[in-house]
Design an enzyme around this catalytic site. Sequence first.
Site, PDB file in Angstrom:
ATOM      1  N   CYS A   5      10.195 -10.062 -19.461  1.00 27.60           N
ATOM      2  CA  CYS A   5      10.110 -10.877 -18.239  1.00 27.60           C
ATOM      3  C   CYS A   5      10.018 -12.361 -18.590  1.00 27.60           C
ATOM      4  O   CYS A   5       9.001 -12.815 -19.123  1.00 27.60           O
ATOM      5  CB  CYS A   5       8.890 -10.414 -17.439  1.00 27.60           C
ATOM      6  SG  CYS A   5       8.407 -11.491 -16.076  1.00 27.60           S
ATOM      7  N   CYS A  31       7.142 -14.253 -17.019  1.00 28.62           N
ATOM      8  CA  CYS A  31       5.887 -13.827 -17.661  1.00 28.62           C
ATOM      9  C   CYS A  31       5.676 -14.602 -18.957  1.00 28.62           C
ATOM     10  O   CYS A  31       4.556 -15.038 -19.259  1.00 28.62           O
ATOM     11  CB  CYS A  31       5.915 -12.330 -17.976  1.00 28.62           C
ATOM     12  SG  CYS A  31       6.081 -11.262 -16.538  1.00 28.62           S
TER      13      CYS A  31
END
Length: 105
Positions: A31, A34
Amino acid sequence: MSVLHLNKESFDKLTAQTEKAVLVDFWATWCGPCQSLTPELEALSEEYPELIVGKVNVEEPENIQLAASMGVNTIPAMFFYRNGKLEKQLVGYMPKRELIKKLGL
């Protein structure tokens, strides 16, 4: 304080305590947002020692059920606890200054 890496057991124990506020980030290695959020959380953890910051990797098999039980379907997903109670949920990347404002630190 450094960012803690959590599993179901440590998540439950940490979020139930009332001495310090707790921010838990659900994330994955694939991600992009993230990955961008990680240094922001590390900086937040250093600047606010009264805040415990933890991360739960949703790719780890033992954490999949925890993420599902928390209703995580978009990451990064952050859960902010104060006095042992869930106070706020945030989704998506945000810089440290925005986190400070949204969490009321």
